[in-house]
Design a protein around this motif. Structure first.
Motif, PDB file in Angstrom:
ATOM      1  N   TYR A 258     -61.061  40.212 -17.294  1.00 35.22           N
ATOM      2  CA  TYR A 258     -61.973  40.728 -16.268  1.00 35.22           C
ATOM      3  C   TYR A 258     -61.851  39.874 -15.009  1.00 35.22           C
ATOM      4  CZ  TYR A 258     -64.039  43.131 -20.238  1.00 35.22           C
ATOM      5  OH  TYR A 258     -64.228  43.908 -21.352  1.00 35.22           O
TER       6      TYR A 258
ATOM      7  N   SER B 149     -50.244  45.956 -29.846  1.00 37.39           N
ATOM      8  CA  SER B 149     -50.289  45.003 -28.749  1.00 37.39           C
ATOM      9  C   SER B 149     -49.242  43.912 -28.833  1.00 37.39           C
ATOM     10  CB  SER B 149     -51.684  44.390 -28.670  1.00 37.39           C
ATOM     11  OG  SER B 149     -51.984  43.691 -29.845  1.00 37.39           O
TER      12      SER B 149
ATOM     13  N   THR C 157     -51.310  45.548 -22.255  1.00 41.32           N
ATOM     14  CA  THR C 157     -52.456  46.456 -22.163  1.00 41.32           C
ATOM     15  C   THR C 157     -52.738  47.021 -23.547  1.00 41.32           C
ATOM     16  OG1 THR C 157     -51.062  48.326 -21.566  1.00 41.32           O
ATOM     17  CG2 THR C 157     -52.082  47.112 -19.759  1.00 41.32           C
ATOM     18  N   ASP C 158     -54.010  47.294 -23.811  1.00 44.94           N
ATOM     19  CA  ASP C 158     -54.395  47.900 -25.086  1.00 44.94           C
ATOM     20  C   ASP C 158     -54.238  49.424 -24.971  1.00 44.94           C
ATOM     21  OD1 ASP C 158     -56.675  48.892 -23.761  1.00 44.94           O
ATOM     22  OD2 ASP C 158     -58.043  47.464 -24.695  1.00 44.94           O
TER      23      ASP C 158
ATOM     24  N   TRP D  83     -61.955  35.796 -19.460  1.00 49.48           N
ATOM     25  CA  TRP D  83     -61.361  36.287 -20.702  1.00 49.48           C
ATOM     26  C   TRP D  83     -62.438  36.360 -21.774  1.00 49.48           C
ATOM     27  CZ3 TRP D  83     -58.496  32.696 -24.493  1.00 49.48           C
ATOM     28  CH2 TRP D  83     -57.804  33.428 -25.453  1.00 49.48           C
TER      29      TRP D  83
ATOM     30  N   LYS E 270     -59.935  41.091 -23.732  1.00 52.57           N
ATOM     31  CA  LYS E 270     -59.768  41.732 -22.434  1.00 52.57           C
ATOM     32  C   LYS E 270     -59.923  40.737 -21.287  1.00 52.57           C
ATOM     33  CE  LYS E 270     -61.446  46.202 -24.002  1.00 52.57           C
ATOM     34  NZ  LYS E 270     -62.503  47.212 -23.857  1.00 52.57           N
TER      35      LYS E 270
ATOM     36  N   ASN F 268     -56.521  48.695 -20.936  1.00 49.16           N
ATOM     37  CA  ASN F 268     -57.221  47.496 -20.496  1.00 49.16           C
ATOM     38  C   ASN F 268     -56.265  46.301 -20.558  1.00 49.16           C
ATOM     39  OD1 ASN F 268     -59.960  48.625 -20.275  1.00 49.16           O
ATOM     40  ND2 ASN F 268     -59.751  48.886 -22.476  1.00 49.16           N
TER      41      ASN F 268
ATOM     42  N   PHE G  71     -50.771  47.101 -16.488  1.00 46.72           N
ATOM     43  CA  PHE G  71     -52.197  47.339 -16.709  1.00 46.72           C
ATOM     44  C   PHE G  71     -52.623  48.756 -16.356  1.00 46.72           C
ATOM     45  CE2 PHE G  71     -52.178  43.296 -17.996  1.00 46.72           C
ATOM     46  CZ  PHE G  71     -52.544  42.274 -17.155  1.00 46.72           C
TER      47      PHE G  71
ATOM     48  N   VAL H  12     -55.020  42.697 -21.429  1.00 47.83           N
ATOM     49  CA  VAL H  12     -55.364  41.810 -22.539  1.00 47.83           C
ATOM     50  C   VAL H  12     -54.543  40.531 -22.440  1.00 47.83           C
ATOM     51  CG1 VAL H  12     -55.338  41.564 -25.062  1.00 47.83           C
ATOM     52  CG2 VAL H  12     -55.965  43.753 -24.027  1.00 47.83           C
TER      53      VAL H  12
END
Length: 151
Positions: free
Chosen positions: A79, A19, A55-56, A102, A77, A60, A11, A62
């Motif tokens: 959180y 992705s 990660t994107d 999510w 994403k 971020n 991350f 994912v």
């Protein structure tokens, strides 16, 4: 702890160009799949359902629920990531619980939403197994899956 360090490394330090097809993507094969109490194991196996963590391009984190054979997915994403390590003991394998919010979108209908995700990982002899529960926040659904990490 190994899984947390891996996620943190992924991350914070990598940016993936594609992705779902990137080599740094962590993949989990789903072998049991239940949606709102309806068992869909045959569908999950036939469509090669996988959970993906990556990660994107903006780094971020994912999470993705991907039906590989249909190229259909829910992705978004992560959180409020939290984790708890449970050490190995004489009677249990080492395990870890991660939870997060999510924010997802569906590739198959352009729908968007939020869900609470909880994943329990169990580190057995050379194999990581998981149980995952996804609860819709703004839509009422429950998705329960289990399986193992792909190498």
């Amino acid at each position: 702890m190994k899984l947390f360090i891996f996620f943190l490394t992924i991350f914070l330090t990598t940016g993936l160009l594609e992705s779902s097809f990137a080599s740094d993507t962590t993949k989990y094969r789903v072998t049991s799949y239940t949606y709102d109490g309806v068992e869909l194991e045959d569908l999950a196996l036939a469509e090669n359902v996988q959970l993906l963590l990556f990660t994107d391009p903006e780094n971020n984190p994912v999470f993705e629920n991907h039906f590989i054979n249909k190229n259909s997915y829910s992705s978004g994403k992560i959180y409020d990531f939290k984790y708890e390590d449970i050490p190995e003991s004489d009677s249990t394998f080492a395990s870890q619980n991660i939870t997060f919010l999510w924010n997802y979108f569906n590739s198959y209908d352009s729908d968007r939403g939020s869900a609470l995700v909880s994943i329990d990982f169990f580190f057995t002899d050379g194999l990581t197994k998981f149980n995952c529960k996804i609860l819709g926040v703004n839509k009422n659904f429950e998705l329960i899956m289990s399986g193992y990490q792909l190498k």
